[in-house]
Scaffold this motif. Structure first.
Motif, PDB file in Angstrom:
ATOM      1  N   HIS A  82      35.026  29.717  37.610  1.00  0.00           N
ATOM      2  CA  HIS A  82      34.717  31.073  37.182  1.00  0.00           C
ATOM      3  C   HIS A  82      34.579  31.985  38.403  1.00  0.00           C
ATOM      4  O   HIS A  82      33.998  31.595  39.418  1.00  0.00           O
ATOM      5  CB  HIS A  82      33.404  31.127  36.395  1.00  0.00           C
ATOM      6  CG  HIS A  82      33.368  30.216  35.219  1.00  0.00           C
ATOM      7  ND1 HIS A  82      33.907  30.546  33.995  1.00  0.00           N
ATOM      8  CD2 HIS A  82      32.856  28.966  35.068  1.00  0.00           C
ATOM      9  CE1 HIS A  82      33.724  29.557  33.149  1.00  0.00           C
ATOM     10  NE2 HIS A  82      33.094  28.573  33.772  1.00  0.00           N
ATOM     11  N   ILE A 100      36.288  36.038  34.989  1.00  0.00           N
ATOM     12  CA  ILE A 100      37.554  35.393  34.654  1.00  0.00           C
ATOM     13  C   ILE A 100      37.416  33.916  35.000  1.00  0.00           C
ATOM     14  O   ILE A 100      36.770  33.549  35.988  1.00  0.00           O
ATOM     15  CB  ILE A 100      38.734  36.040  35.413  1.00  0.00           C
ATOM     16  CG1 ILE A 100      40.064  35.440  34.942  1.00  0.00           C
ATOM     17  CG2 ILE A 100      38.573  35.904  36.917  1.00  0.00           C
ATOM     18  CD1 ILE A 100      41.285  36.174  35.475  1.00  0.00           C
ATOM     19  N   THR A 109      43.390  29.880  30.823  1.00  0.00           N
ATOM     20  CA  THR A 109      42.764  30.932  31.609  1.00  0.00           C
ATOM     21  C   THR A 109      42.331  32.052  30.668  1.00  0.00           C
ATOM     22  O   THR A 109      43.062  32.420  29.751  1.00  0.00           O
ATOM     23  CB  THR A 109      43.727  31.490  32.667  1.00  0.00           C
ATOM     24  OG1 THR A 109      44.134  30.426  33.531  1.00  0.00           O
ATOM     25  CG2 THR A 109      43.056  32.583  33.491  1.00  0.00           C
ATOM     26  N   TRP A 111      39.172  35.525  30.141  1.00  0.00           N
ATOM     27  CA  TRP A 111      38.139  36.357  30.739  1.00  0.00           C
ATOM     28  C   TRP A 111      37.113  36.731  29.693  1.00  0.00           C
ATOM     29  O   TRP A 111      37.371  36.724  28.495  1.00  0.00           O
ATOM     30  CB  TRP A 111      38.729  37.598  31.400  1.00  0.00           C
ATOM     31  CG  TRP A 111      39.309  38.594  30.422  1.00  0.00           C
ATOM     32  CD1 TRP A 111      40.522  38.551  29.822  1.00  0.00           C
ATOM     33  CD2 TRP A 111      38.654  39.765  29.913  1.00  0.00           C
ATOM     34  NE1 TRP A 111      40.687  39.615  28.980  1.00  0.00           N
ATOM     35  CE2 TRP A 111      39.560  40.390  29.023  1.00  0.00           C
ATOM     36  CE3 TRP A 111      37.405  40.349  30.138  1.00  0.00           C
ATOM     37  CZ2 TRP A 111      39.242  41.559  28.350  1.00  0.00           C
ATOM     38  CZ3 TRP A 111      37.086  41.518  29.466  1.00  0.00           C
ATOM     39  CH2 TRP A 111      38.005  42.115  28.586  1.00  0.00           C
ATOM     40  N   LYS A 112      35.900  37.042  30.160  1.00  0.00           N
ATOM     41  CA  LYS A 112      34.799  37.421  29.286  1.00  0.00           C
ATOM     42  C   LYS A 112      34.063  38.612  29.867  1.00  0.00           C
ATOM     43  O   LYS A 112      34.103  38.856  31.078  1.00  0.00           O
ATOM     44  CB  LYS A 112      33.804  36.260  29.110  1.00  0.00           C
ATOM     45  CG  LYS A 112      34.330  35.069  28.337  1.00  0.00           C
ATOM     46  CD  LYS A 112      33.237  34.020  28.158  1.00  0.00           C
ATOM     47  CE  LYS A 112      33.733  32.831  27.350  1.00  0.00           C
ATOM     48  NZ  LYS A 112      32.656  31.810  27.176  1.00  0.00           N
ATOM     49  N   TRP A 113      33.396  39.335  28.999  1.00  0.00           N
ATOM     50  CA  TRP A 113      32.506  40.401  29.441  1.00  0.00           C
ATOM     51  C   TRP A 113      31.218  40.313  28.641  1.00  0.00           C
ATOM     52  O   TRP A 113      31.185  39.784  27.538  1.00  0.00           O
ATOM     53  CB  TRP A 113      33.151  41.778  29.289  1.00  0.00           C
ATOM     54  CG  TRP A 113      33.569  42.119  27.888  1.00  0.00           C
ATOM     55  CD1 TRP A 113      34.763  41.847  27.295  1.00  0.00           C
ATOM     56  CD2 TRP A 113      32.776  42.783  26.899  1.00  0.00           C
ATOM     57  NE1 TRP A 113      34.768  42.295  25.996  1.00  0.00           N
ATOM     58  CE2 TRP A 113      33.558  42.879  25.729  1.00  0.00           C
ATOM     59  CE3 TRP A 113      31.477  43.309  26.888  1.00  0.00           C
ATOM     60  CZ2 TRP A 113      33.093  43.482  24.567  1.00  0.00           C
ATOM     61  CZ3 TRP A 113      31.009  43.900  25.725  1.00  0.00           C
ATOM     62  CH2 TRP A 113      31.813  43.996  24.584  1.00  0.00           C
TER      63      TRP A 113
END
Length: 202
Positions: A82, A100, A109, A111-113
């Motif tokens: 990460h 990411i 692969t 991504w997060k928020w």
């Protein structure tokens, strides 16, 4: 029914129902850190109590500069990598964090928020915070705690059939969610200068 209570009155709520405090943490983290030339390398051993009863080791790398924007994290059990941004303040109480990641086992692969705030809760007002206690140089304890509360409510009425004065007791539910023991080894300036001087001689 108590003879002193009217037909529509309830038994007064006990203090055990109004105030609940749990001092048994559900998470215990051991963090070992090595700081050298503006970089911190860490090994985290994360133990999770019931209902998970799990263990996660992590390797963490991040710069020490105040303006640092990111940190790198590797989880060997899940083979996850990460790259996580620092929390970006949007308001005084709201922050945004973006990351990411890549999983070597699944070859995926993504991504997060995440939006985070110290307030919130379902039907409750919530305060979450961290408190750090320095035991001695290089040894710190960090406590993450949470308090959910409902403030007392006082109401009254006249000529409506409702009670002239009525007070509803509030509630407090506090818990110690996580205890972290942090061990940090910092490279001394003398050792750094000696290393640089030896490089100059080569």
């Amino acid at each position: 029914m108590d003879a002193h209570l009217g037909p529509n009155e309830e038994e007064p709520t006990s203090w055990e129902d109004l105030v609940k405090i749990n001092l048994l943490p559900s998470e215990l983290f051991l963090k070992f850190r090595k700081e050298i030339e503006g970089i911190r390398l860490g090994v985290n051993l994360e133990f999770y109590n019931a209902p998970y009863n799990d263990f996660h080791p992590k390797l963490v790398l991040k710069p020490l500069a105040p303006e640092r924007k990111w940190k790198f994290m590797y989880e060997p059990i899940h083979q996850d990598v990460h790259l996580i941004s620092k929390k970006i303040p949007l308001t005084n109480f709201l922050s945004l964090q973006v990351g990411i990641g890549h999983n070597f086992h699944l070859h995926e692969t993504g991504w997060k928020w995440k939006l985070t705030t110290c307030f919130g809760g379902d039907g409750f007002s919530r305060v979450r915070n961290k408190t750090t206690l320095g035991l001695c140089p290089g040894v710190d304890f960090r406590f993450r705690w949470r308090a959910d509360y409902v403030l007392p409510e006082i109401t009254g009425a006249l000529g409506t059939g409702d009670p002239l004065f009525e007070m509803k007791a509030g509630q407090l539910q506090a818990s110690l969610d996580r205890v972290e023991a942090i061990f940090t080894h910092k490279a001394t300036e003398e050792a750094i200068f000696t290393h640089k001087d030896s490089e100059d001689l080569l």
